[in-house]
Write a protein that holds these residues in place. Structure first.
Motif: not given
Lengths: 324, 324
Positions: A132-133, A136-137, A139-140, A143, A169, B110, B113-114, B117-118, B120-121, B124, B132
């Protein structure tokens, strides 16, 4: 044809992945289900699932987890395509102000959000927080890549480094992670998953460079659309950056680029494309793609030789030689 | 003032959560960092972090995990606000076609989105796959809620059930999950985390109903904007649905609603708002909010009586009585 053999061999797994994806995007919400299924049925190369499955063969974990991770990564790819479809205001202004048009951007955005969330659902069912980590990284980074692409639209001063960072990316990272998580979900050892990550990253870079090359030297028949769609959108790709470095071309290319930028997609790009074709940009970009493939092959060679490693090598070689 | 005391007591934790959020959204990308920090500095009630922290006191787990979960949930809330700002094409058509305007929708998307994602980081990093899973399921429901809201813009035939389902997805669920995950991250037992989920869900429903009521019976001074912004956007809230059920008002309300819909935000809404104020809708909606608060209080009473349970009860009572 070698690639087709690989697809055939993985037919049963791919069918399961499709079923999991379809099941995942179904909801009580008709519009979302329809939009998502429409995207699913449109198909695609399903290259990320293939990488997950082949990388998974370096471990011996649960088949179900592999299927879920593969479906999750393909849905993330799909969601990012949906968000790519959210067009800027200028482009929609030409359309008619129907009620539907009024909603399009937001509906596309939320459909993307929905598919992203469903993809995370699937990954979360594999009870490995490390997975999961990593996801999600990725996904960062994706974006950030998207925002960078917008920032650099029609920007002629962008460097090769800007381009490489962006495609890393936007494309390479998700392919790298497909290989890495496939290995991890199957319980492969860390050396294998790191090596597969390196393979995926290099294959991903070569894949995107080749894609960008095809948009310039492909025919309308091969591409299903006229060449030059990248530059029409403002996307300055590697062969263009390289051609802009040629003194004899630079001035005229910049003028053409300005025209294309200010025509909002109505300008004929054939003159621009012809100039890029006549430059050394194509050849140099091809050679860079080949270098990435060499690194990918090198990574695979450091793993034990198996049917899967042979298949991964075949895919790498295919990627730079494809014409679709 | 009781609520202020709760904030004061949690000052150190909230400062840490702010720092974690700020650290999380910083990236090498200037535009994204600036946009995200701008949002962060704009502040907010930070009500989700408060729920996480108070619910976390029913366990005895790691403080760091609680801080991370709180920051994650507040960032998810922020990201959803950013996506709310992606406006439909009609509304942007009035603006000037500057280069910046051309990018706004996609950049907002975006950036959202960013931040997602952060968020979720951060989640996680708390190594509990169950957390999760719960989080990704909440994200699915939130995106369905957003699409539902768009589908039902200016739709006078929507029912109370449509409304309740929508605010459940758009608001109540994330507050419920804040309570639940606060308890889980702190290692509270399952009964406590389920009960806190129920508390959060009911408080969240009451919170949104009250918010929608304020947009009708608040003053411009209290709201910081003229009342009626919901209906101007097409958002039909509970008091409006209830007023539409009154035979003596229905016909005229529908006519006003049509005018507002077709004026694209330029129509004065004061007549519409006055009619809702004169209806029984306000009172009925208030009484529904109070029913949710009663259920929230009931849930808390079933837990052991602690300082945190008292604080959660105080917050619940405050929510339906607030005027800002």
């Amino acid at each position: 044809m070698r690639l087709l053999d690989i697809y055939k061999k993985l037919r049963s797994e791919i069918a399961d992945i499709e079923a999991v994806m379809e099941e995942a995007v179904r909801s009580e919400h008709t519009l979302l289900t329809e939009a998502s299924l429409h995207l699913l049925k449109a198909g695609g190369k399903r290259i990320r699932p293939i990488f997950v499955l082949l990388s998974g063969s370096f471990g011996s974990g649960e088949r179900d987890h592999l299927i879920q991770i593969a479906a999750s990564l393909e849905l993330i790819h799909m969601a990012s395509l949906v968000h790519d479809d959210v067009i800027d205001d200028a482009a929609t202004r030409r359309g008619q102000p129907t009620v539907k048009a009024k909603w399009d951007n937001r509906v596309a955005m939320y459909t993307g959000d929905y598919i992203f969330a469903k993809a995370l659902n699937l990954a979360a069912e594999v009870p490995n927080p490390r997975i999961h980590q990593i996801l999600s990284r990725a996904l960062v980074q994706m974006s950030i890549g998207e925002i960078e692409q917008i920032r650099l639209f029609f920007e002629p001063s962008q460097t090769i480094r800007d381009y490489l960072l962006r495609i890393r990316r936007k494309t390479a990272l998700l392919i790298a992670v497909s290989c890495q998580l496939g290995a991890m979900a199957a319980g492969a050892d860390q050396r294998a998953s790191n090596t597969l990550y390196r393979y995926g990253y290099n294959v991903g870079m070569a894949f995107q460079i080749t894609d960008d090359l095809l948009d310039i030297n492909g025919t309308e028949k091969q591409l299903g659309k006229p060449p030059g769609s990248d530059v029409r959108q403002g996307n300055i790709t590697l062969p263009v950056i390289l051609a802009l470095q040629e003194d004899s071309l630079r001035h005229e290319l910049l003028q053409e680029l300005k025209k294309i930028q200010h025509s909002e997609g109505r300008q004929d790009t054939s003159r621009f494309i012809d100039m890029i074709r006549a430059s050394k940009g194509l050849q140099k970009a091809e050679s860079m793609a080949k270098q990435y493939i060499d690194k990918a092959l090198q990574a695979i060679r450091s793993l034990q030789k198996t049917q899967a490693s042979q298949d991964l090598m075949a895919i790498a070689s295919f990627i730079v030689n494809r014409n679709f």
